[in-house]
Enzyme design. Structure first.
Site, PDB file in Angstrom:
ATOM      1  N   SER A 139       0.831  -1.220   0.319  1.00  0.00           N
ATOM      2  CA  SER A 139      -0.217   0.016  -0.452  1.00  0.00           C
ATOM      3  C   SER A 139       0.806   1.137  -0.329  1.00  0.00           C
ATOM      4  CB  SER A 139      -1.088  -0.017   0.982  1.00  0.00           C
ATOM      5  OG  SER A 139      -0.052  -0.384   2.510  1.00  0.00           O
ATOM      6  N   LYS A 157      13.309  -0.128  -0.831  1.00  0.00           N
ATOM      7  CA  LYS A 157      11.569   0.295  -1.170  1.00  0.00           C
ATOM      8  C   LYS A 157      11.716   1.714  -1.713  1.00  0.00           C
ATOM      9  CE  LYS A 157       9.326  -0.119   3.280  1.00  0.00           C
ATOM     10  NZ  LYS A 157       8.463  -0.683   4.353  1.00  0.00           N
ATOM     11  N   MET A 244      18.377  -1.706   1.840  1.00  0.00           N
ATOM     12  CA  MET A 244      18.513  -2.324   3.522  1.00  0.00           C
ATOM     13  C   MET A 244      19.029  -3.670   2.300  1.00  0.00           C
ATOM     14  SD  MET A 244      14.595  -3.341   3.838  1.00  0.00           S
ATOM     15  CE  MET A 244      13.337  -2.894   2.749  1.00  0.00           C
ATOM     16  N   ASP A 287       2.856  -5.147  12.902  1.00  0.00           N
ATOM     17  CA  ASP A 287       2.033  -5.405  11.731  1.00  0.00           C
ATOM     18  C   ASP A 287       2.100  -7.197  11.996  1.00  0.00           C
ATOM     19  OD1 ASP A 287       0.901  -5.905   8.745  1.00  0.00           O
ATOM     20  OD2 ASP A 287       2.158  -4.490   7.944  1.00  0.00           O
ATOM     21  N   ASN A 292       5.861 -10.589   6.051  1.00  0.00           N
ATOM     22  CA  ASN A 292       6.497  -9.509   6.926  1.00  0.00           C
ATOM     23  C   ASN A 292       7.825 -10.787   7.366  1.00  0.00           C
ATOM     24  OD1 ASN A 292       5.810  -7.424   6.364  1.00  0.00           O
ATOM     25  ND2 ASN A 292       5.127  -7.223   7.862  1.00  0.00           N
ATOM     26  N   ASP A 306       9.918  -5.414   7.320  1.00  0.00           N
ATOM     27  CA  ASP A 306       9.529  -4.705   7.092  1.00  0.00           C
ATOM     28  C   ASP A 306       9.043  -4.101   8.523  1.00  0.00           C
ATOM     29  OD1 ASP A 306       7.277  -2.769   7.110  1.00  0.00           O
ATOM     30  OD2 ASP A 306       6.269  -3.575   5.221  1.00  0.00           O
TER      31      ASP A 306
END
Length: 448
Positions: A139, A157, A244, A287, A292, A306
């Site tokens: 998202s 990312k 990363m 989350d 993840n 994440d």
């Protein structure tokens, strides 16, 4: 992050373009209502407005638009599908759940524009040929694998443009649309969730803050070789780009066919990590998305990804939960009530019947801890019973009290762990894992 996307589309970044998308969504819902109403009338039926609104076609229209908009608009849909899905018709919950896995990707020219804005016009000179095909999309942003000329294998990312500026308006517009369209029951008060969603989304949209959380967890778990946390690369990280080290492994949920002992070990590691986050670190990645976590079958290491949804808990919060768990294990309802009030689940003004219902749910949720020996997550209806009890309590008109937001995020993490343990059919002695944390009066690695 989600699986690699199969569809790409421009992310609308301007307020006007995003508002137009909302308008298109509303128009589509209205059009579907007219068609469904016409069919009902043709069959000699008198259609109800609520029935015309609550259709799979309308839910599909909304999810398609949110998946194209991404950002906060899509995130709100995800939160609703995860936190309120049990209050929706099954068809609605199933279609809204697609938002947890269906995200469109930015086309290459938009990726190039974002990276140029963050790294400068000559950024490609620092890389071997940069792959513009993302390996994951969600998202807030999407991930690309890239290798630098100095030999670093990275996961980059990249945040979708306009996400930070559109958070408040997106959250308000989506919530209003879903409420007016009938996709949310009128009895569901999501105002506290919406306020927290804005705060959390602003945090998640700050990749430098996420990078700090990534580094913090790497430090906290330095004494735990069972876990792998990607290495932060500060020189390539900005507010909108997070660099990363790339880590491999397989999806955690793909381990369903692994030997029982290996599945049990995976869940034991995650349960112990959750207790360390709550009682020792005072810092939790909240989350519950399975994506993840990854697993390296060769080394037996769990890979943590994440850290955008990382939340700090005050020492008193963990202490009150320790008190609650100790009381529940001892069967001391009076002490449970006191701990629940300290956390903020209810106060003395809440009806005694509702206080009892909350305490009953707490005892139910702690079944794995209260069972001596291994708890079989593959043969329990605990999650279903908790959902049914929660829905029944939530629909009580007199039960207006909303627990602190911290508890909601902790519940989401607990719920995700329950679901993963059930998926892996793990058998774990949770009581044994808990004892060292319930005996410890204070954190040893609390955040600074």
């Amino acid at each position: 992050m989600t699986r690699p996307p199969g569809v790409s589309s421009i992310v609308p970044s301007g307020r006007l373009s995003r508002l137009m998308r909302m308008g298109q969504m509303a128009s589509g819902v209205a059009g579907n209502m007219l068609l469904a109403g016409a069919r009902e009338l043709a069959q000699g039926k008198r259609p109800k407005i609520s029935d015309l609104l609550l259709t799979p076609a309308n839910a599909l229209k909304i999810t398609q638009q949110l998946a194209q908009m991404r950002g906060a608009a899509m995130k709100v849909g995800q939160l609703i599908s995860m936190d309120a899905g049990d209050l929706l018709p099954p068809e609605m919950a199933a279609i809204l759940a697609r938002l947890r896995s269906d995200a469109h990707a930015m086309p290459p020219r938009q990726v190039h524009a974002v990276l140029t804005a963050n790294w400068g016009g000559k950024w490609q000179q620092r890389f071997e040929p940069f792959s513009f095909t993302p390996i994951a999309a969600a998202s807030i942003g999407q991930v690309h694998r890239a290798k630098t000329l100095d030999g670093r294998d990275l996961a980059i990312k990249i945040q979708y443009p306009g996400v930070r500026k559109s958070i408040s308006s997106d959250v308000n517009n989506v919530a209003t649309l879903l409420r007016l369209s009938g996709l949310l029951p009128s009895t569901l008060d999501i105002a506290p969730l919406l306020l927290e969603a804005k705060r959390q989304l602003r945090q998640e949209a700050d990749y430098q803050a996420e990078g700090a959380h990534l580094q913090r967890f790497a430090d906290l778990l330095a004494d735990s070789p069972e876990f792998v946390v990607p290495q932060l690369h500060v020189d390539l990280t900005t507010t909108h780009v997070l660099a990363m080290s790339f880590v491999g492994g397989v999806p955690i949920e793909s381990m369903t066919e692994a030997p029982q002992a290996e599945r049990d070990r995976i869940v034991r590691l995650l349960v112990r990590l959750l207790f360390r986050e709550l009682f020792e670190f005072g810092l939790m990645q909240t989350d519950p998305n399975f994506a993840n976590y990854r697993y390296d079958p060769l080394t037996g290491q769990l890979i943590l990804l994440d850290f955008g949804a990382t939340r700090a808990f005050a020492p008193a919060f963990g202490a009150a939960y320790r008190q609650l768990m100790v009381a529940a294990l001892a069967g001391d309802r009076a002490a449970m009530k006191q701990a629940a009030m300290e956390i903020g689940y209810f106060d003395e003004d809440v009806l005694p019947t509702h206080q009892t219902a909350v305490l009953d749910m707490m005892q139910m949720a702690l079944e794995p801890l209260r069972q001596a020996g291994e708890f079989n997550f593959g043969h329990t209806d605990l999650v279903q019973r908790l959902r049914e009890a929660g829905v029944a309590l939530g629909l009580e008109r007199d039960f207006w009290h909303i627990p602190p937001i911290d508890t909601l995020f902790l519940h989401r993490k607990l719920g995700g762990l329950y679901l993963l343990a059930a998926r892996l059919k793990a058998r774990v002695n949770v009581c044994q894992l808990t004892q060292p944390f319930l005996a410890a009066p204070a954190r040893s690695k609390a955040i600074p």
